[in-house]
Design a protein around this motif. Structure first.
Motif, PDB file in Angstrom:
ATOM      1  N   UNK A  68       0.837  -1.204   0.000  1.00  0.00           N
ATOM      2  CA  UNK A  68       0.000   0.000   0.000  1.00  0.00           C
ATOM      3  C   UNK A  68       0.872   1.256   0.000  1.00  0.00           C
ATOM      4  N   UNK A  69       1.931   1.270   0.844  1.00  0.00           N
ATOM      5  CA  UNK A  69       2.822   2.423   0.894  1.00  0.00           C
ATOM      6  C   UNK A  69       3.518   2.649  -0.440  1.00  0.00           C
ATOM      7  N   UNK A  70       3.852   1.569  -1.143  1.00  0.00           N
ATOM      8  CA  UNK A  70       4.537   1.708  -2.427  1.00  0.00           C
ATOM      9  C   UNK A  70       3.625   2.339  -3.478  1.00  0.00           C
ATOM     10  N   UNK A  71       2.331   2.233  -3.299  1.00  0.00           N
ATOM     11  CA  UNK A  71       1.406   2.898  -4.219  1.00  0.00           C
ATOM     12  C   UNK A  71       1.441   4.410  -4.058  1.00  0.00           C
ATOM     13  N   UNK A  72       1.658   4.871  -2.831  1.00  0.00           N
ATOM     14  CA  UNK A  72       1.566   6.297  -2.529  1.00  0.00           C
ATOM     15  C   UNK A  72       2.896   7.027  -2.534  1.00  0.00           C
ATOM     16  N   UNK A  73       3.956   6.364  -2.141  1.00  0.00           N
ATOM     17  CA  UNK A  73       5.257   7.015  -2.057  1.00  0.00           C
ATOM     18  C   UNK A  73       6.242   6.325  -2.979  1.00  0.00           C
ATOM     19  N   UNK A  74       7.114   7.095  -3.581  1.00  0.00           N
ATOM     20  CA  UNK A  74       8.075   6.511  -4.531  1.00  0.00           C
ATOM     21  C   UNK A  74       9.224   5.795  -3.825  1.00  0.00           C
ATOM     22  N   UNK A  75       8.903   4.689  -3.194  1.00  0.00           N
ATOM     23  CA  UNK A  75       9.919   3.900  -2.525  1.00  0.00           C
ATOM     24  C   UNK A  75      10.713   3.130  -3.580  1.00  0.00           C
ATOM     25  N   UNK A  76      11.844   2.692  -3.164  1.00  0.00           N
ATOM     26  CA  UNK A  76      12.651   1.849  -4.025  1.00  0.00           C
ATOM     27  C   UNK A  76      11.961   0.486  -4.119  1.00  0.00           C
TER      28      UNK A  76
END
Length: 169
Positions: A68-76
């Motif tokens: 879910x976090x990867x959908x919102x923030x440009x994480x590696x």
């Protein structure tokens, strides 16, 4: 009788005096920080609850939160992170460092007894590791407990350094 609002300095009314108060409260009153002290105490307790909840989530919940976090923030992307990179240890360290800093900042009396914060939070860390042993998809490891301990020591050290350098009003 003490009357105060978190955004104002403390006013001592009646026949109350600062000499009769515990050392930590006396410091807070004399510097006008009792409202902030209460906030830091609440943050410390809220952080304990947050840590207990986060570290008690089943393993598949953690994977779902990460997606879910990867959908919102440009994480590696997980494929780009080296497999031996200890991201979980960094999270453990950060959580306990923040918690320890809030505890030291919230209870001024602990300036002289910083080790008591370390002991209590390391025991709490051991409890969370014990709980994780029985949570599906999670495991209790000595590495996590060591990361928690490093976080506690870093948080206490940063808070003590802040309190020592802070100008007194």
């Amino acid at each position: 009788m003490l009357l105060y609002k978190p955004w104002q300095k403390v006013v001592i009314m009646g026949n109350a005096s600062a000499e009769n108060l515990p050392e930590g409260e006396k410091d807070a009153i004399l510097t006008g920080q009792i409202g902030r002290t209460r906030i830091y105490r609440q943050l410390a307790l809220a952080t304990l609850v947050f840590i207990l909840l986060i570290l008690s989530f089943p393993g598949h919940w953690i994977a779902a939160l990460q997606s879910w976090f990867q959908l919102w923030w440009p994480w590696v992307a997980p494929e780009q992170v080296p497999s031996n990179f200890p991201i979980d240890k960094l999270i453990h360290t950060a959580l306990f460092a923040i918690c320890a800093a809030f505890f030291v900042r919230g209870w001024h009396i602990l300036r002289e007894r910083w080790w008591s914060v370390c002991v209590v939070l390391i025991l709490f860390a051991a409890l969370t590791e014990l709980i994780q042993r029985y949570v599906p998809g999670r495991s209790a490891t000595l590495g996590d407990l060591l990361a928690d301990g490093v976080g506690v020591i870093l948080g206490v050290g940063m808070a003590l350094l802040y309190l020592r350098k802070r100008p007194h009003a």
